[in-house]
Write an enzyme that holds these catalytic residues in place. Structure first.
Site, short mmCIF file in Angstrom:
data_model
loop_
_atom_site.label_atom_id
_atom_site.label_comp_id
_atom_site.label_asym_id
_atom_site.label_seq_id
_atom_site.Cartn_x
_atom_site.Cartn_y
_atom_site.Cartn_z
N ILE A 178 -34.37 2.61 -13.26
CA ILE A 178 -35.75 2.82 -13.68
C ILE A 178 -36.17 4.27 -13.47
O ILE A 178 -35.78 4.89 -12.47
CB ILE A 178 -36.68 1.87 -12.89
CG1 ILE A 178 -36.31 0.41 -13.18
CG2 ILE A 178 -38.15 2.13 -13.18
CD1 ILE A 178 -36.90 -0.58 -12.19
N CYS A 179 -36.96 4.81 -14.40
CA CYS A 179 -37.55 6.14 -14.28
C CYS A 179 -36.45 7.22 -14.21
O CYS A 179 -35.68 7.38 -15.14
CB CYS A 179 -38.47 6.18 -13.06
SG CYS A 179 -39.51 7.64 -12.92
N ILE A 180 -36.34 7.93 -13.09
CA ILE A 180 -35.36 9.01 -12.94
C ILE A 180 -33.98 8.49 -12.51
O ILE A 180 -32.99 9.21 -12.56
CB ILE A 180 -35.88 10.06 -11.92
CG1 ILE A 180 -35.11 11.39 -12.01
CG2 ILE A 180 -35.84 9.51 -10.50
CD1 ILE A 180 -35.40 12.19 -13.24
#
Length: 220
Positions: free
Chosen positions: A135-137
């Site tokens: 998720i995300c980075i």
């Protein structure tokens, strides 16, 4: 999937795990009736950041495991206790801790190094053909570890970070916050979440939910 390992990188989006993404990840798993166990590195944060003014506190040092335990309500284990065979999948919420504590992506981009323990866990799940959600980075960890496999991943819609991540050999896909990208061959699922700073919480939850559903489909 019956049970998933979740790896946190601290507590707070500037120096650890993004708290909202972490909680929504646990909510999505619980809603899908998937059991989870939380893990973190027993190591120091790269640095401590004051989340009121974003300034680095050079006088303070904190531990990743102890910080992550705040989110886990104390129910957390050191990463060296993670046994791949006990889980059906692996999930990594975002936050700058991923790019500072679990790797050096925040400082070196595509030339970054990944923590040896994290790399070992990722490789173990991949070799066991168990889905990995990032998720995300966190998809940067997949890019740094498996770039030679040309995985299909997303970090949202930022052109510059897409160019940086593709230097690893990974294939970047533009993706809306409420959706996810599925790499059928490598069993990777990624979603942008707060890669868009202005993202709505409902869209982040929708994206994480779609990620959990896609991981479940890959595990079957």
């Amino acid at each position: 999937m019956k049970k998933v390992a979740v790896i946190l990188s601290g507590c707070g989006y500037l120096d650890g795990s993004e708290i909202r993404e972490s909680v929504l990840t646990l909510l999505a798993l619980d809603t899908a009736n998937i059991e989870y166990q939380i893990f973190a590195l027993d190591a120091p944060l790269f640095h401590v950041v004051n989340h009121v003014n974003s300034e680095i506190n050079v006088a303070e040092s904190r531990n990743i495991l102890q910080e992550a335990a705040r989110i886990a309500r104390g129910k957390i284990s050191s990463l060296d206790q993670l046994n791949t065979h006990e889980f059906d999948g692996l999930l990594l919420p975002g936050g700058f801790g991923v790019a500072k504590n679990l790797s050096t992506f925040a400082f070196k981009g595509a030339e970054a190094e990944i923590h040896t323990q994290i790399a070992s866990v990722l490789k173990a799940f991949h070799q066991s053909k168990k889905p990995i959600g990032a998720i995300c980075i966190s998809p940067t960890l997949l890019a740094l570890t498996f770039g030679d496999l040309h995985p299909n991943i997303t970090l949202g819609s930022d052109v510059n970070i897409a160019k940086e991540i593709e230097k690893t050999g990974s294939i970047h896909h533009v993706c809306q916050t409420s959706n996810c990208v599925v790499d059928q061959q490598n069993l990777f699922v990624t979603t942008p979440a707060y890669m868009d700073d202005q993202a709505h919480l409902k869209d982040i939850y929708a994206g994480i939910t779609s990620l959990v559903n896609a991981m479940t489909a890959l595990a079957n």
